[in-house]
Every structure is written in C-alpha cells, then in structure tokens.
Scaffold this motif. Structure first.
Motif, PDB file in Angstrom:
ATOM      1  N   LEU A  97      34.071  43.970  29.289  1.00 57.87           N
ATOM      2  CA  LEU A  97      34.494  44.842  28.202  1.00 57.87           C
ATOM      3  C   LEU A  97      35.029  43.988  27.058  1.00 57.87           C
ATOM      4  O   LEU A  97      35.846  43.090  27.279  1.00 57.87           O
ATOM      5  CB  LEU A  97      35.570  45.799  28.696  1.00 57.87           C
TER       6      LEU A  97
ATOM      7  N   THR B 269      26.221  48.018  23.900  1.00 55.82           N
ATOM      8  CA  THR B 269      26.640  48.443  25.232  1.00 55.82           C
ATOM      9  C   THR B 269      25.426  48.803  26.076  1.00 55.82           C
ATOM     10  O   THR B 269      24.584  49.606  25.673  1.00 55.82           O
ATOM     11  CB  THR B 269      27.573  49.662  25.129  1.00 55.82           C
TER      12      THR B 269
ATOM     13  N   LEU C 174      26.988  44.556  33.405  1.00 59.53           N
ATOM     14  CA  LEU C 174      27.350  45.572  32.426  1.00 59.53           C
ATOM     15  C   LEU C 174      28.146  44.974  31.277  1.00 59.53           C
ATOM     16  O   LEU C 174      29.125  44.248  31.495  1.00 59.53           O
ATOM     17  CB  LEU C 174      28.153  46.688  33.090  1.00 59.53           C
TER      18      LEU C 174
ATOM     19  N   ILE D  59      30.146  46.295  27.890  1.00 57.36           N
ATOM     20  CA  ILE D  59      30.689  47.445  27.171  1.00 57.36           C
ATOM     21  C   ILE D  59      31.404  46.942  25.935  1.00 57.36           C
ATOM     22  O   ILE D  59      32.295  46.100  26.033  1.00 57.36           O
ATOM     23  CB  ILE D  59      31.657  48.256  28.046  1.00 57.36           C
TER      24      ILE D  59
ATOM     25  N   SER E 186      33.638  48.184  22.861  1.00 56.68           N
ATOM     26  CA  SER E 186      34.437  49.312  22.370  1.00 56.68           C
ATOM     27  C   SER E 186      34.604  49.227  20.858  1.00 56.68           C
ATOM     28  O   SER E 186      34.686  48.146  20.281  1.00 56.68           O
ATOM     29  CB  SER E 186      35.792  49.322  23.049  1.00 56.68           C
TER      30      SER E 186
END
Length: 120
Positions: free
Chosen positions: A11, A90, A115, A117, A119
């Motif tokens: 993230l 993402t 993954l 991600i 933001s």
C-alpha cells in the motif's frame, strides 16, 4: 519445476514509489523475455512492461516515464521500479517469463501475483 517468486507489493499513497521483484528459479530453462502484467478488479489483464534478454524494453503508454523495468546480469530476475504512482495503478501485478525449457520453445510461466494499492 520452474517457479517465479514475486515480492514488493503493498500500500502506498499517490505520488509514492514501489519496487517489485521477480526471481525465476529451477532448472533447464532459458529466459528470452520477462515482464510484468497487471489486472485490476473487473478488468482484463494488461501488459505493464517487458524486457528481453537483449534488454529491449516495452512499456504500456499509461506507465511510460513513471515505471522502469530492468533485469539482473544473470537474466533471471526482473525488477519493476514504479514511481509517481496513481490510484489507477492499483491492481494485482503478475510476473511473466518466456523462453525455452530444455531447449524447447514455448516456455511461458506466471508468478502468483502481488497486490499494489495506491491510495488517493
């Protein structure tokens, strides 16, 4: 058995950076091209970047100037440096390796995915 092991997802805030790594291990294979593809929820898998054994690179238009793909000297590890990340980056990112397996063309292997991600 040839395996691709990916690492480096996570993230990050928009504008940040991440570095993805993918290492191919096993015996009998020779990689001619490695690359990264991504798949966002509800969308098809798409090419992000590829690099050949001759270090020729190819990038999706959406990542040009922000992402850099490279390979180590042995040619079996590929790195994707992702800078200036955007929320639209993402996705699950998948490593791919193509070449020959015991001198037979058609070797095409995928990693398990990592993954990313971003933001806003």
């Amino acid at each position: 058995q040839v395996q691709l092991v990916e690492s480096g997802g996570g993230l990050v805030q928009a504008g940040g950076s991440l570095r993805l790594s993918c290492a191919a291990s096993g015996g009998g294979f020779s990689v001619s091209e490695m690359g990264w593809y991504r798949q966002a929820p509800g969308k098809q898998r798409e090419l992000v970047a590829t690099i050949t054994s001759g270090t020729n690179t190819n990038y999706a238009e959406s990542v040009k100037g922000r992402f850099t793909i490279s390979r180590d000297n042995a040619g079996n590890t590929v790195i994707l440096q992702m800078d200036s990340l955007k929320p639209e980056d993402t996705a699950f990112y998948y490593c791919n390796a193509r070449g020959t397996y015991y001198d037979v063309p058609g070797f095409d292997r995928w990693g398990q995915g990592t993954l990313v991600i971003v933001s806003s």
